[in-house]
Structures are given as structure tokens and as C-alpha cells.
Design an enzyme around this catalytic site. Structure first.
Site, mmCIF file in Angstrom:
data_model
loop_
_atom_site.group_PDB
_atom_site.id
_atom_site.type_symbol
_atom_site.label_atom_id
_atom_site.label_comp_id
_atom_site.label_asym_id
_atom_site.label_seq_id
_atom_site.Cartn_x
_atom_site.Cartn_y
_atom_site.Cartn_z
ATOM 1 N N THR A 194 -38.081 2.796 -15.073
ATOM 2 C CA THR A 194 -37.110 1.650 -14.859
ATOM 3 C C THR A 194 -35.751 2.350 -14.282
ATOM 4 O O THR A 194 -34.811 1.611 -13.907
ATOM 5 C CB THR A 194 -36.775 1.005 -16.385
ATOM 6 O OG1 THR A 194 -36.291 1.887 -16.999
ATOM 7 C CG2 THR A 194 -37.744 0.254 -16.735
ATOM 8 N N GLY A 210 -41.073 5.248 -22.334
ATOM 9 C CA GLY A 210 -42.286 4.967 -23.026
ATOM 10 C C GLY A 210 -42.321 5.558 -24.314
ATOM 11 O O GLY A 210 -43.306 5.650 -25.033
ATOM 12 N N ALA A 211 -41.345 6.023 -24.970
ATOM 13 C CA ALA A 211 -41.213 6.669 -26.226
ATOM 14 C C ALA A 211 -41.405 5.724 -27.477
ATOM 15 O O ALA A 211 -41.345 6.172 -28.605
ATOM 16 C CB ALA A 211 -39.967 7.422 -26.296
ATOM 17 N N ASP A 334 -34.109 5.446 -33.219
ATOM 18 C CA ASP A 334 -34.407 5.133 -31.891
ATOM 19 C C ASP A 334 -32.706 5.427 -31.289
ATOM 20 O O ASP A 334 -32.548 4.736 -30.355
ATOM 21 C CB ASP A 334 -34.773 3.574 -31.724
ATOM 22 C CG ASP A 334 -34.755 3.200 -30.187
ATOM 23 O OD1 ASP A 334 -35.193 4.420 -29.653
ATOM 24 O OD2 ASP A 334 -35.010 2.230 -29.858
ATOM 25 N N CYS A 640 -46.844 -8.805 -32.453
ATOM 26 C CA CYS A 640 -46.364 -9.655 -31.605
ATOM 27 C C CYS A 640 -44.891 -9.662 -31.589
ATOM 28 O O CYS A 640 -44.382 -10.176 -30.764
ATOM 29 C CB CYS A 640 -46.955 -11.181 -31.884
ATOM 30 S SG CYS A 640 -48.759 -11.126 -32.526
ATOM 31 N N MET A 685 -49.120 -10.158 -20.984
ATOM 32 C CA MET A 685 -49.714 -10.174 -22.203
ATOM 33 C C MET A 685 -50.944 -9.571 -22.435
ATOM 34 O O MET A 685 -52.073 -9.844 -21.824
ATOM 35 C CB MET A 685 -49.846 -11.813 -22.558
ATOM 36 C CG MET A 685 -50.720 -12.336 -23.693
ATOM 37 S SD MET A 685 -49.854 -11.401 -25.310
ATOM 38 C CE MET A 685 -51.391 -11.762 -26.470
HETATM 39 CA CA CA Z 1 -36.220 3.885 -27.310
#
Ligand code: CA
Length: 723
Positions: A194, A210-211, A334, A640, A685
Site C-alpha cells: 500500500t 502483511g504482519a 502492534d 469475522c 470476502m
Molecule cells: Ca500492524
């Protein structure tokens, strides 16, 4: 009398020198190189001297230093009230729009959601070309935080795009046609791009994300002409039984890890911040969080886990490691250090010093010596509760013990949440005020270790329960969590102190542009684009954006006149506003302002089109028993909730639909096709065949039906409100 920036291509040097007498620190503008429209003729020399070519915006952060401080001052605090819309163009995607437009040789290049590129003639506003890399929509399931893209780089006639599916693509700046394309990632793994490629000395540099899933972070440089790989730098060690790719992975990083982290990649992805210092010839990159987030499952027994959450200095020619500074040792919340990085000269009492600055997620503002990485200052720019302060002797944060939930075994409320006190939204540094302007979001979250951790091959692997499990009351780190809040902070990086702040009416962050006209420009989530006085934060001008604004603006000149561009549109519309675009539900547009501009944005849908009807909640009756609903609740929260929202309530501006309104609840067979078989993979999805049984999908459906009936009852009990 203030300096007037004239049309640089025609102004005589003597005249410009005269203008600059008003401000002796202002760089002398030089005649901009003249290139045919669309040349995208960016060179190292142009980027090094970017501040002397203020009519252009040559790179995402304006210049190699990425300070986003424009020397233009034609639009300034005395006349900004005269700013009006020059032109706008509708964007044909409707997810988050995060790119800063770059302006090179008469053309504006920006990217939209789904990695599409648009090129506009800056004189006419006409679209010159557009480029769609045709990313497989199923790839959207691998994007933690929407299918966004933050912009392009330009170099020697070409525009460089990092596509969501991991391709780096060189596009002809004039025609919009492919020149070359390379796959920068292993397509069998959930890597995404991104971020913005950076062009440095004939190389194009790109990282990836992607972490949240299961990847190992790295950054790669490619030859700008051929796409041939020049070097790659890995942020975390790989399988310790095999040779490591770089000596510092063995000597420095490996001893700081325990367990079998490499099986899920370990994380550390470099998905956004980078800057370059041409004098020191150092590239600065920021690394991301660990995979899984919870250190207990990633590196049981602890350790710093280098080079997670670090600012790292690399040789841009070879990718060779020079130094690092780790913001959050043993990261477990994070807390990435991928946030924007900038290089600056700070005027200390003892003299000028070249520094690197970052305001990462963890809430501390860092100032490092650009050459050595020595920590010069680290102070809280927002009220985080995971650490009390940074010990300047050791350079390490002093943690609050309760925050480390994975060690105490007790759920903890910690601030910030994973969103961070500052995320990707660009900050700006004015060399004239000496202030850094940071978009701040204050949040907090429960972090808890779940009873067991199961690897999810299709989704997030955080290793965290976001609610207090087994009836344990979470402990608030530092006694209490700060209230949710968002504002722009004007930060003095030398004093390490907030000077003042601009409060947002509606929660959310938006990128920032600073100019020599004593202004900062920023959007907001109320749906405005605003100019503030860069000296005291006073609101001087605003215009309706018709949309939430998350991106940062850029500024440039057209035939000598200063203009300001901002890409608007983010998830969801501002409170109280309506859809006015046929192509984008969130009114995504590029807006360009100029002095005296008189264009207006539409206030309703274009003639001949109608906005889709607002959905009405209409679930079937709940027929399942309590046990099934409880099982569905567990499964929903594991599989979800990340996209569709906790307890089926999507977060404000969430990308995925509110399932309580889904017609699929009335058709169990189709619900199964969507959830198990992946019928809607092209809409982002994924199918959960590998991890969920038909009976489990059925339980999830009944849980959503239960929640939909609760919502319906609540709506019927509440009288309708105006608008
Ligand atoms: Ca992150």
C-alpha cells in the site's frame, strides 16, 4: 512586506534574490527546468534541490527529506480567505483514498484505492491517462486496513506504482503504458503493498505489508530502468538453522529472539515510512510490528525481537545496514515504527544538527542524530499508558508492568490501541516555525492472551483476545485509559514539548501540509479542507470537501499561480452528509484550490442518477438455540470481527458490510456459499473452507441473526431522528 513567489521559470535571478531579502533563511529559488508536459523527468539533482523548485511536488513527501514543507508563500495567512475551488474530478473507486498527489512537468499523478493511477493536466484539470493494474479483488482479503495506496514515485520519464498484489510497476509518464513490472513478493503468502515507492539515485525502493497475517518483512531496491533487483534487506531473522541473508541478522538480531517465530514470518514489515539524506547518503526506513502481535506466541520468554518497530539506516546503494534504533523492544501491541520519517536540520542553541524524526504508533516523538542514530530526544506527544518515559541513558522505554498482558496473564487496557497515537497520515515540519505538525488519534484497547493460539492461514494472526476472557476484569495500565480523542499537535522537537493543538470535532486523522505562507493545510472527518495559521493553529479558511479526508495535500504552481490539491474520500461519509457522486459512495474526488477559484462541488447526485436506497434491517426470526448462538459468537469474533466489526457492529467507516443488514441471512444456502465456498472472493470476502465447517458457518449465521433482531428491536424502540 512579505516575499512574493513569482513564476520561477521566467523570473530573473536578481529579482528573486531581491524577493528573498525579506526572509534571509529562505532558499533562493532557481529557474525550474523546462520539460515537455508529461516528461516526469525527475533526477537526483531535481530532488536534492526540490526546495528551489517549489512550483513542483516531485516526490510523495515533497523532497528526499520528506518534510512536506513547501517554500511557496503566494497563498498565505493574509489572503487565504480568497482561496476557492479551481477544479475537481470524481474518482471511480470508493474505499480509502490515501495518496498525496505529485506534480511533475505539468502533470499531477495520484493513486486511488485498488492501486489505480490517474494523471491530470494541471492547467486544464483534464485526465491525461489512467492506469489500472487489475489487481485480483480477492487480494483485498490480505489487506489488513483496506485496499488503499499512498501514491507514486517519478524518475527519468517513468511513474512507479506498488500494487496491492505485490507488483512494482513502471509506467510511462506521458502515455500511461507499462514499461516493466516485477513481482516483489511470494504470491503464496499474504503480502500486500500500500506504500509509496521511493526513487533514489536510479533505484526504486519498495517495502510491503502483511504482519497482521504471516509474513517476514523486507524492503527491496530495483533498477529504475530495468526492474532488476539491486538489493533486499530483511527486517527480522529467518529460520536459525539456515544461513541469514545479512550479517547483522546473525550478530545483532538473532540473539534477541526465542522459539519458532520464523514459522509465521515474524513480521516487521516496512509498509510506509522512508526518507533519504543525500548529504550523508543514508536511507532511513521504518519497520513494523511482530507476527503474531502477542510476544508470548511469537518469542516465548521475551527478547527485544530486533529489528521490529525500529528506525533503520541503510546504504541506499547496497542495502547494507548502518544502524538502528528500536522504539518498542519486544513489541506486543502492534506498535509499528513504519510511520512517516523525516530528515531535518534543527537549530539547537549550540548549533545546527541534522536529525531524523518520527512519531510512531507508540506515542513517543523521537529525534535521532541522522549520522549515528544516537537518541537525542524522546517524549510523549500523546497520553500513552504502556510506558512512563524513555530512559535517555539506555534509550529504552520504561514500561508499565500491567501493560505487558502476556507476561502478567491479566487482560489489560492499554493506550494506544493498535490504531496508534499516530498512524500513516503524513506529518509536516516547518523550517520557519520549527514545529512538527502531527495528526494524533488517542485510543485504547483491551489486550488479553487467549487460552490457546491457533494459526489462521486465511486471516489475522494477532494472538490477542480483544475482550477480557473468562470473566477477568481488565487492569487499566497507569490506572486509567485516556479518553478517545483526535487533534493536530504542533510539536517542538528541540524542547520535546507540545506548543498548541487543534481539536477535531469528529474523530479521525488527516495528513498535513505546511507552507512558507505561515499555513498548514489539513482535512478532517467532518468533511472539510482547512487552512490554519502555522504559528498558533488559528483556523483561517475552510471549504467543504463533501467527504472524509485522510490524505495529505500538496501544493504547486500553474503559470506562476500557487494552487493546493487534496485527494478526498475515506470509508464512510462525514456525519450528516449525502452521496453526491455517481461513481463513489464516499464522494471520492481530487479537489484543486486556487486564489479566486469559483468552481463548486455538487450537492446532490448528478441528473439521471439516484443514490441507492438506504438499507432497512429485516432479519428472519431467530430459530437457533442459545448454545448455537454462543458458538457462533466465538467463531465470529475469531474469524469475522476484524473486518465486519466486534459484536457485528462495524467500526465507523469500516470497509466490510454490516452483516446484520445482509440479505444472506434469509438464504442459508447462499450464506454458506459466501462464507465457506468463497463465492464473493472477488469482492474481498474470502471463503473459509480450510478453517470452518458447514455447521460452524451456520452457527455464525444464527449469531448474526440474533444480533440483527436485537438491532431491529432497538431501532423500533427509538423514534427516528431528523437526518
Ligand atoms: Ca500492524
Amino acid at each position: 512586506m512579505r516575499a512574493l513567489m513569482l513564476s520561477l521559470a521566467v523570473a530573473a535571478p536578481a529579482l528573486l534574490a531581491g524577493c528573498n531579502n525579506a526572509n534571509p533563511t529562505k532558499p533562493v529559488a532557481e529557474a525550474a527546468p523546462v520539460h515537455p508536459t508529461g516528461s516526469a523527468a525527475v533526477t537526483a539533482e531535481r530532488l536534492i534541490k526540490a526546495e528551489r523548485e517549489p512550483g513542483s511536488w516531485l516526490a510523495t513527501g515533497l523532497n528526499y527529506h520528506e518534510d512536506r514543507f513547501s517554500q511557496l508563500d503566494q497563498i498565505n495567512d493574509t489572503n487565504v480567505s480568497n482561496l476557492g475551488l479551481a477544479w475537481f474530478a470524481d474518482i471511480d473507486t470508493e474505499r480509502g483514498q490515501e495518496s498525496t498527489p505529485i506534480i511533475v512537468d505539468g502533470v499531477m499523478y495520484l493513486t486511488t484505492a485498488w492501486s489505480m493511477v490517474k494523471a491530470y493536466d494541471i492547467k486544464t484539470g483534464q485526465k491525461v491517462w489512467e492506469y489500472d493494474p487489475k489487481v485480483d479483488k480477492a487480494k483485498g482479503a490480505d489487506a489488513c486496513c483496506d485496499v488503499v495506496n499512498r501514491g507514486v514515485a517519478a524518475w527519468n520519464g517513468k511513474i512507479y506504482l506498488g500494487a496491492l498484489d505485490g507488483r512494482l510497476i513502471a509506467i510511462d509518464g506521458k502515455t500511461g503504458k507499462d514499461v516493466w513490472s516485477v513481482q516483489t513478493t511470494d504470491t503464496s503468502l499474504p503480502y500486500t503493498i500500500t506504500g509509496v515507492p521511493r526513487s533514489v539515485k536510479g533505484k526504486v525502493i519498495i517495502g510491503n505489508g502483511g504482519a497482521e497475517y504471516r509474513v517476514r518483512g523486507y524492503v527491496t531496491a530495483y533498477d529504475a530502468e530495468t526492474g532488476k533487483q539491486a538489493w533486499r534487506w530483511w527486517a527480522v531473522p529467518g529460520d536459525p538453522s539456515k544461513p541469514q541473508e545479512q550479517p547483522e541478522l546473525t550478530s545483532i538480531a538473532l540473539p534477541t529472539w526465542k522459539g519458532e517465530w520464523w514459522k509465521l514470518g515474524g513480521g516487521g514489515t516496512l509498509w510506509d515510512g522512508m526518507a533519504y539524506d543525500p548529504e550523508l547518503d543514508i536511507l532511513y526506513v521504518g519497520t513494523g510490528n511482530g507476527t503474531p502481535w502477542n510476544q508470548l506466541f511469537r518469542s516465548p520468554g521475551g527478547g527485544d525481537n530486533l529489528f521490529l518497530s525500529s528506525i533503520v539506516a541503510l546504504d541506499p546503494n547496497t542495502g547494507k545496514y548502518k544502524w538502528h534504533y528500536q522504539t518498542t523492544p519486544g513489541e506486543t501491541w502492534d506498535y509499528t515504527a513504519t510511520q512517516p520519517i523525516m530528515v531535518a536540520d534543527l537549530n539547537y542553541p549550540e548549533g545546527k544538527r541534522r536529525v531524523v524524526m518520527q512519531a510512531p504508533k507508540n506515542g513517543f516523538f523521537y529525534v535521532l542524530d541522522a549520522k549515528t542514530g544516537k537518541l537525542l530526544k524522546a517524549d510523549k506527544f500523546a497520553p500513552n499508558t504502556w510506558a512512563t518515559h524513555v530512559d535517555m541513558a539506555t534509550g529504552r522505554p520504561v514500561e508499565v508492568p500491567e501493560a505487558r498482558y502476556e507476561v502478567t496473564g491479566k487482560p489489560a487496557i492499554v493506550s494506544p490501541a493498535a490504531l496508534g497515537m499516530h498512524n500513516w497520515h503524513p506529518m509536516a515540519f516547518s523550517a520557519e516555525t520549527g514545529l512538527v505538525y502531527i495528526p494524533v488519534t488517542v485510543s485504547s484497547s483491551v489486550y488479553a492472551t487467549p487460552p490457546n493460539f491457533q494459526v489462521n492461514l486465511q486471516g489475522w494472526n494477532t494472538g490477542i483476545g480483544f475482550s477480557a476472557s473468562s470473566g477477568q476484569t481488565p487492569v487499566a495500565a497507569m490506572g486509567a485509559a485516556p479518553k478517545t480523542d483526535s487533534y493536530i499537535v504542533a510539536w517542538d522537537p528541540i524542547a520535546g514539548k507540545e506548543k498548541w493543538r487543534i481539536q477535531n470535532d469528529v474523530y479521525g486523522a488527516s495528513g498535513i501540509l505546511a507552507t512558507s505562507g505561515n499555513l498548514i493545510f489539513s482535512g478532517n472527518h467532518k468533511g472539510e479542507f482547512v487552512a490554519y495559521d502555522s504559528r498558533d493553529g488559528k483556523k483561517l479558511w475552510s471549504a467543504s470537501a463533501g467527504a472524509r479526508v485522510v490524505a495529505a495535500a500538496s501544493t504547486f504552481t500553474v503559470d506562476g499561480q500557487q494552487q493546493v490539491a487534496i485527494l478526498v474520500g475515506a470509508r464512510g461519509l462525514p456525519p450528516g452528509s449525502t452521496r453526491t457522486s455517481a461513481t463513489s459512495a464516499n464522494n471520492s474526488r481530487i479537489l484543486v484550490f486556487r486564489p479566486g477559484g469559483t468552481a463548486t462541488l455538487p450537492t446532490s447526485m448528478p441528473a439521471g442518477t439516484t443514490a441507492p436506497a438506504v438499507a432497512k434491517i429485516d432479519p428472519p426470526l431467530l430459530t437457533a438455540n442459545n448454545e448455537t448462538v454462543a458458538e457462533g459468537e466465538q467463531l465470529y469474533s475469531q474469524n469475522c470481527a476484524v473486518c465486519h466489526g466486534r459484536n457485528t457492529v462495524p467500526a465507523a467507516g469500516a470497509t466490510a458490510p454490516d452483516l446484520r443488514y445482509s440479505a444472506l441471512l434469509r438464504n442459508p444456502e447462499n450464506f454458506k456459499h459466501a462464507v465457506i465456498d468463497g463465492d464473493r472472493a472477488q469482492r474481498g470476502m474470502p471463503g473459509f473452507k480450510a478453517t470452518m465447517s458447514n455447521a460452524e458457518a451456520d452457527a455464525v449465521m444464527h449469531y448474526i441473526i440474533k444480533r440483527a433482531n436485537d438491532e431491529k428491536a432497538s431501532q423500533e424502540a427509538t423514534p427516528a431522528r431528523p437526518n
